[in-house]
Design an enzyme around this catalytic site. Structure first.
Site, PDB file in Angstrom:
ATOM      1  N   HIS A 282     -45.650  34.519  24.856  1.00  0.00           N
ATOM      2  CA  HIS A 282     -45.083  33.211  24.516  1.00  0.00           C
ATOM      3  C   HIS A 282     -46.195  32.206  24.239  1.00  0.00           C
ATOM      4  O   HIS A 282     -46.119  31.428  23.279  1.00  0.00           O
ATOM      5  CB  HIS A 282     -44.195  32.721  25.653  1.00  0.00           C
ATOM      6  CG  HIS A 282     -43.642  31.348  25.443  1.00  0.00           C
ATOM      7  ND1 HIS A 282     -42.455  31.112  24.782  1.00  0.00           N
ATOM      8  CD2 HIS A 282     -44.112  30.128  25.798  1.00  0.00           C
ATOM      9  CE1 HIS A 282     -42.222  29.813  24.738  1.00  0.00           C
ATOM     10  NE2 HIS A 282     -43.223  29.188  25.360  1.00  0.00           N
ATOM     11  N   GLU A 283     -47.235  32.214  25.069  1.00  0.00           N
ATOM     12  CA  GLU A 283     -48.352  31.292  24.852  1.00  0.00           C
ATOM     13  C   GLU A 283     -49.100  31.618  23.562  1.00  0.00           C
ATOM     14  O   GLU A 283     -49.551  30.715  22.854  1.00  0.00           O
ATOM     15  CB  GLU A 283     -49.307  31.332  26.049  1.00  0.00           C
ATOM     16  CG  GLU A 283     -48.673  30.896  27.362  1.00  0.00           C
ATOM     17  CD  GLU A 283     -48.005  29.537  27.274  1.00  0.00           C
ATOM     18  OE1 GLU A 283     -48.521  28.651  26.562  1.00  0.00           O
ATOM     19  OE2 GLU A 283     -46.946  29.363  27.913  1.00  0.00           O
TER      20      GLU A 283
ATOM     21  N   HIS B  28     -47.500  30.017  20.663  1.00  0.00           N
ATOM     22  CA  HIS B  28     -47.940  28.650  20.384  1.00  0.00           C
ATOM     23  C   HIS B  28     -49.232  28.644  19.567  1.00  0.00           C
ATOM     24  O   HIS B  28     -49.414  27.802  18.679  1.00  0.00           O
ATOM     25  CB  HIS B  28     -48.163  27.891  21.694  1.00  0.00           C
ATOM     26  CG  HIS B  28     -46.899  27.522  22.402  1.00  0.00           C
ATOM     27  ND1 HIS B  28     -45.845  26.883  21.765  1.00  0.00           N
ATOM     28  CD2 HIS B  28     -46.511  27.700  23.696  1.00  0.00           C
ATOM     29  CE1 HIS B  28     -44.868  26.685  22.640  1.00  0.00           C
ATOM     30  NE2 HIS B  28     -45.245  27.168  23.807  1.00  0.00           N
TER      31      HIS B  28
END
Length: 244
Positions: free
Chosen positions: A101-102, A105
């Site tokens: 998920h990071e 980004h």
């Protein structure tokens, strides 16, 4: 604000608080469940993050470690993805989902994803708004008191509305955060599947973890909206009473 309006606000605040508590419990319990489920690839959160950076041609972002559980975050100005203790060395479905998920980004920034760019641009506005909103409203009230006494003027009210708008930037930030977080999760699941880090069956667990995390952002947006509306109505009521 009348007593009835105040009671409505308190009721809405209680609902938001309960929803926030539920969202926090949901993300913690879901992550705990799938952080105890080892993935077949045996890759840790750190392994998954570094691999996804490499295969996507990102070589200027490092992967670090921070204390805590679910304190993972991407720091674009420092060019680092910080993974929490619960994610960094854990070879579990939950850990690699959070790590990916990071990286989602990171890819948003690299690809120029519009909502991500808008959210980044809003950061200084929100910081300024949190400091200047109330002073502007108070100055507007004073101007309205003295200028209105000398003659009709909307200067004080206009200045107060600028303060309200700055205060509302926090809600706009929370609103824009929703598509940013949902998109990062979508990218994460696609990358995990394409790189074979998680199997199709394990993607189910990643879905659960990331969907639970998304609830916290929905709760944050709802609470921010509630406080913005209360602030707006408070300012309008004050100036309305002055005009009577």
């Amino acid at each position: 604000m009348t007593l009835q309006e105040y009671m409505y606000f308190i009721l809405a605040l209680i609902v938001c608080a309960l929803f926030s508590a539920y969202a926090s419990h949901k993300v913690t319990s879901t992550f705990r469940a799938f952080n105890g489920t080892p993935c077949q690839s045996r890759m840790t959160g750190y392994d998954a993050a570094t691999r996804l950076l490499r295969v996507n041609g990102v070589h200027d972002i490092s992967v670090g470690r921070v204390r805590g559980s679910l304190t993972d975050h991407y720091h674009p100005t420092k060019k680092i993805v910080n993974l929490s203790d619960s994610t960094y060395g854990s070879p579990s479905v939950g850990a690699v989902a959070v790590a990916a998920h990071e990286i989602g980004h990171v890819m948003q920034k690299k690809k120029g994803y519009l909502p991500y760019k808008i959210r980044t641009a809003l950061v200084p506005v929100v910081n300024i708004g949190s400091r200047l909103a109330m002073p502007l409203v108070l100055v507007g009230m004073l101007l309205d008191l003295f200028v209105y006494a000398a003659g009709e003027s909307t200067l004080g009210f206009t200045l107060a509305m600028v303060g309200v708008a700055l205060y509302g930037s926090a809600f706009v930030f929370q609103l824009v955060t929703l598509p940013v977080e949902f998109n990062a999760s979508k990218r994460a699941k696609r990358m995990l599947r394409e790189e074979g880090i998680l199997t199709d069956e394990e993607i189910y667990g990643a879905d659960k973890v990331l969907d639970a995390a998304a609830l916290t952002y929905v709760a944050g947006m709802a609470t921010s909206l509630l406080y913005f509306l209360r602030f707006l109505l408070w300012v309008l009521a004050i100036f309305g009473r002055r005009r009577r």
